[in-house]
Design a protein around this motif. Structure first.
Motif, PDB file in Angstrom:
ATOM      1  N   ALA A   1       0.839  -1.200   0.000  1.00  0.00           N
ATOM      2  CA  ALA A   1       0.000   0.000   0.000  1.00  0.00           C
ATOM      3  C   ALA A   1       0.873   1.249   0.000  1.00  0.00           C
ATOM      4  CB  ALA A   1      -0.893  -0.015   1.225  1.00  0.00           C
ATOM      5  N   LEU A   2       0.338   2.290  -0.536  1.00  0.00           N
ATOM      6  CA  LEU A   2       1.024   3.576  -0.532  1.00  0.00           C
ATOM      7  C   LEU A   2       0.245   4.500   0.402  1.00  0.00           C
ATOM      8  CD1 LEU A   2       3.408   4.737  -2.263  1.00  0.00           C
ATOM      9  CD2 LEU A   2       1.659   5.825  -3.660  1.00  0.00           C
ATOM     10  N   TYR A   3       0.947   5.159   1.323  1.00  0.00           N
ATOM     11  CA  TYR A   3       0.263   6.076   2.244  1.00  0.00           C
ATOM     12  C   TYR A   3       0.632   7.506   1.891  1.00  0.00           C
ATOM     13  CZ  TYR A   3      -0.642   1.937   5.017  1.00  0.00           C
ATOM     14  OH  TYR A   3      -1.051   0.709   5.437  1.00  0.00           O
ATOM     15  N   CYS A   4      -0.360   8.332   1.633  1.00  0.00           N
ATOM     16  CA  CYS A   4      -0.098   9.720   1.276  1.00  0.00           C
ATOM     17  C   CYS A   4      -0.867  10.652   2.199  1.00  0.00           C
ATOM     18  CB  CYS A   4      -0.527  10.001  -0.159  1.00  0.00           C
ATOM     19  SG  CYS A   4       0.473   9.110  -1.335  1.00  0.00           S
TER      20      CYS A   4
ATOM     21  N   ASP B   1       4.333  11.673   0.349  1.00  0.00           N
ATOM     22  CA  ASP B   1       4.428  10.212   0.454  1.00  0.00           C
ATOM     23  C   ASP B   1       4.847   9.850   1.876  1.00  0.00           C
ATOM     24  OD1 ASP B   1       4.843   7.552   0.290  1.00  0.00           O
ATOM     25  OD2 ASP B   1       6.262   7.625  -1.377  1.00  0.00           O
ATOM     26  N   ARG B   2       3.937   9.211   2.628  1.00  0.00           N
ATOM     27  CA  ARG B   2       4.222   8.847   4.026  1.00  0.00           C
ATOM     28  C   ARG B   2       4.531   7.355   4.171  1.00  0.00           C
ATOM     29  NH1 ARG B   2       4.941  11.382   8.276  1.00  0.00           N
ATOM     30  NH2 ARG B   2       3.430  10.204   9.475  1.00  0.00           N
ATOM     31  N   THR B   3       4.634   6.652   3.067  1.00  0.00           N
ATOM     32  CA  THR B   3       4.778   5.204   3.120  1.00  0.00           C
ATOM     33  C   THR B   3       5.975   4.772   3.960  1.00  0.00           C
ATOM     34  OG1 THR B   3       3.920   5.212   0.872  1.00  0.00           O
ATOM     35  CG2 THR B   3       4.799   3.122   1.688  1.00  0.00           C
ATOM     36  N   GLU B   4       7.122   5.409   3.703  1.00  0.00           N
ATOM     37  CA  GLU B   4       8.347   5.018   4.397  1.00  0.00           C
ATOM     38  C   GLU B   4       8.247   5.328   5.899  1.00  0.00           C
ATOM     39  OE1 GLU B   4      10.484   3.166   3.322  1.00  0.00           O
ATOM     40  OE2 GLU B   4      12.192   3.387   4.687  1.00  0.00           O
ATOM     41  N   ALA B   5       7.722   6.489   6.224  1.00  0.00           N
ATOM     42  CA  ALA B   5       7.595   6.881   7.634  1.00  0.00           C
ATOM     43  C   ALA B   5       6.707   5.894   8.381  1.00  0.00           C
ATOM     44  CB  ALA B   5       7.022   8.286   7.736  1.00  0.00           C
ATOM     45  N   ILE B   6       5.617   5.496   7.744  1.00  0.00           N
ATOM     46  CA  ILE B   6       4.688   4.581   8.393  1.00  0.00           C
ATOM     47  C   ILE B   6       5.293   3.189   8.512  1.00  0.00           C
ATOM     48  CG2 ILE B   6       2.488   3.356   7.986  1.00  0.00           C
ATOM     49  CD1 ILE B   6       1.333   6.102   7.217  1.00  0.00           C
ATOM     50  N   ARG B   7       6.055   2.789   7.490  1.00  0.00           N
ATOM     51  CA  ARG B   7       6.719   1.485   7.539  1.00  0.00           C
ATOM     52  C   ARG B   7       7.727   1.444   8.693  1.00  0.00           C
ATOM     53  NH1 ARG B   7      11.054  -1.387   5.626  1.00  0.00           N
ATOM     54  NH2 ARG B   7      12.122   0.520   5.052  1.00  0.00           N
ATOM     55  N   LEU B   8       8.497   2.509   8.859  1.00  0.00           N
ATOM     56  CA  LEU B   8       9.494   2.564   9.935  1.00  0.00           C
ATOM     57  C   LEU B   8       8.817   2.533  11.300  1.00  0.00           C
ATOM     58  CD1 LEU B   8      12.096   5.131   8.583  1.00  0.00           C
ATOM     59  CD2 LEU B   8      12.406   2.675   8.950  1.00  0.00           C
ATOM     60  N   GLU B   9       7.727   3.276  11.444  1.00  0.00           N
ATOM     61  CA  GLU B   9       7.006   3.318  12.705  1.00  0.00           C
ATOM     62  C   GLU B   9       6.471   1.926  13.059  1.00  0.00           C
ATOM     63  OE1 GLU B   9       6.687   5.320  15.074  1.00  0.00           O
ATOM     64  OE2 GLU B   9       5.032   4.326  16.140  1.00  0.00           O
ATOM     65  N   ARG B  10       5.970   1.236  12.037  1.00  0.00           N
ATOM     66  CA  ARG B  10       5.439  -0.109  12.255  1.00  0.00           C
ATOM     67  C   ARG B  10       6.556  -1.080  12.648  1.00  0.00           C
ATOM     68  NH1 ARG B  10       1.813  -1.487   7.513  1.00  0.00           N
ATOM     69  NH2 ARG B  10       0.463   0.043   8.534  1.00  0.00           N
TER      70      ARG B  10
ATOM     71  N   GLY C   1      -0.788  -0.860  17.879  1.00  0.00           N
ATOM     72  CA  GLY C   1      -0.699  -1.567  16.619  1.00  0.00           C
ATOM     73  C   GLY C   1      -1.894  -2.414  16.224  1.00  0.00           C
ATOM     74  N   THR C   2      -2.948  -2.438  17.028  1.00  0.00           N
ATOM     75  CA  THR C   2      -4.072  -3.300  16.671  1.00  0.00           C
ATOM     76  C   THR C   2      -5.387  -2.532  16.697  1.00  0.00           C
ATOM     77  OG1 THR C   2      -4.497  -3.926  18.955  1.00  0.00           O
ATOM     78  CG2 THR C   2      -2.956  -5.308  17.730  1.00  0.00           C
ATOM     79  N   GLN C   3      -6.345  -3.042  15.974  1.00  0.00           N
ATOM     80  CA  GLN C   3      -7.694  -2.490  16.039  1.00  0.00           C
ATOM     81  C   GLN C   3      -8.305  -2.903  17.371  1.00  0.00           C
ATOM     82  OE1 GLN C   3      -9.362  -0.562  13.732  1.00  0.00           O
ATOM     83  NE2 GLN C   3      -7.301  -0.405  12.886  1.00  0.00           N
ATOM     84  N   PRO C   4      -9.102  -2.028  17.986  1.00  0.00           N
ATOM     85  CA  PRO C   4      -9.747  -2.415  19.238  1.00  0.00           C
ATOM     86  C   PRO C   4     -10.743  -3.564  19.024  1.00  0.00           C
ATOM     87  CG  PRO C   4     -10.201  -0.099  18.681  1.00  0.00           C
ATOM     88  CD  PRO C   4      -9.420  -0.668  17.551  1.00  0.00           C
ATOM     89  N   ALA C   5     -10.916  -4.350  20.079  1.00  0.00           N
ATOM     90  CA  ALA C   5     -11.961  -5.386  20.038  1.00  0.00           C
ATOM     91  C   ALA C   5     -13.314  -4.671  19.912  1.00  0.00           C
ATOM     92  CB  ALA C   5     -11.899  -6.202  21.323  1.00  0.00           C
TER      93      ALA C   5
END
Ligand code: ADP
Length: 271
Positions: A3-6, A24-33, A100-104
């Motif tokens: 996915a590409l995050y913008c 382009d936020r893809t790299e920043a989000i990948r690093l954070e993850r 890192g997770t969606q809430p129940a």
């Protein structure tokens, strides 16, 4: 198939023109993850060895054999540090999960029962002379949320209140209605209080007003970061009021859509 995050932003110019900025936020989000997953994995891997270290230490301390006093005091100190490390690892895991997770799925959680549960836990660690009370509103009420997360947030606030209130003192765990049909959970104490300059940074990971004091009381520096994440996941706000030397009040304010003035389990399809 990545996915590409913008991030998109409109910048109005003169004469009816505008600029669309695409970042382009893809790299920043990948690093954070990656950072988050790494912390979660390390914490998870540390769990088992820590449990084993603690287990053997407890066996050694419980064994019915005379140890030289200095040796048993060393063992006790190692044991205390193992317990502290376990607490840190558990808090780091909790935080990684919240980030890192969606809430129940949200359900209606009975406030009275939640407060009693947290108060019982707080009483079990409160020293003599420190009373822990529950203050319930006159009507039953319920919060739309995740029970385990709410308990963890309120539990952390209650634990802090006990931790930073010298005996004789008083901790009140309660709920109240506020304006616009919003509702609030609160934890109030007659403790050491917090100077105003610290308030904005309190929810940062590992931020402590007094590192030594926090450590002595079994703090990890992660409690309020956890509380803040749970608040965000429930659309709630964390409000803090404190007077140095007199005490503090921490509040979780829930929007009207999440707060109901009646019992929780009337019907299942309400959530
Ligand atoms: P800790 O594990 O150190 O308690 P927290 O994130 O829960 O970490 O809290 C951060 C800091 O905020 C604490 O170290 C303490 O200095 C301050 N604090 C939190 N709750 C209270 C309270 N009820 N009274 C006074 N100080 C508090």
């Amino acid at each position: 198939g990545e996915a590409l995050y913008c991030r998109l932003q409109w910048v109005p110019l003169e004469e009816g023109e505008a600029l669309l900025l695409v970042e382009d936020r893809t790299e920043a989000i990948r690093l954070e993850r990656m950072r988050r997953d790494f912390v979660a994995n390390v914490s998870h891997e540390l769990r088992t060895p820590l449990t084993i270290v603690r287990g053997y230490l407890e066996m050694a301390l419980d064994a019915q054999m005379p140890l030289p006093p200095s040796v048993s005091s060393y063992l006790e100190q190692v044991h205390a540090q193992a317990v502290r490390m376990q607490r840190l690892v558990e808090d780091l895991l909790t935080l990684a999960q919240l980030e890192g997770t969606q809430p129940a799925p949200a359900r209606w959680v009975e406030v009275a029962e939640l407060l009693e549960t947290v108060a019982t836990q707080a009483r079990s660690v409160a020293p003599d002379g420190l009373t822990v009370e529950v203050s319930l509103p006159p009507e039953p009420c319920a919060i739309l949320g995740v029970r385990t997360e709410l308990e963890s947030a309120l539990g952390n606030l209650a634990l802090n209140a006990v931790r930073y209130t010298p005996a004789p003192g008083r901790v009140v765990i309660g709920a109240r209605s506020v304006k616009n049909a919003e509702g609030e959970l609160f934890v109030r104490d007659t403790g050491i209080g917090i100077a105003p300059e610290h308030l904005p940074r309190l929810t940062e990971r590992f931020y402590r007003v007094d590192r030594a004091r926090s450590r002595d009381r079994g703090g990890t520096g992660l409690g309020l970061a956890i509380v803040n994440h749970v608040a965000q996941r429930h659309g709630a706000r964390l409000l803090i009021e404190s007077t140095l030397g007199q005490g503090s009040e921490f509040r979780l304010r829930f929007p009207a859509t999440r707060w109901r003035w009646s019992e929780a389990n009337r019907s299942e399809d309400d959530g």
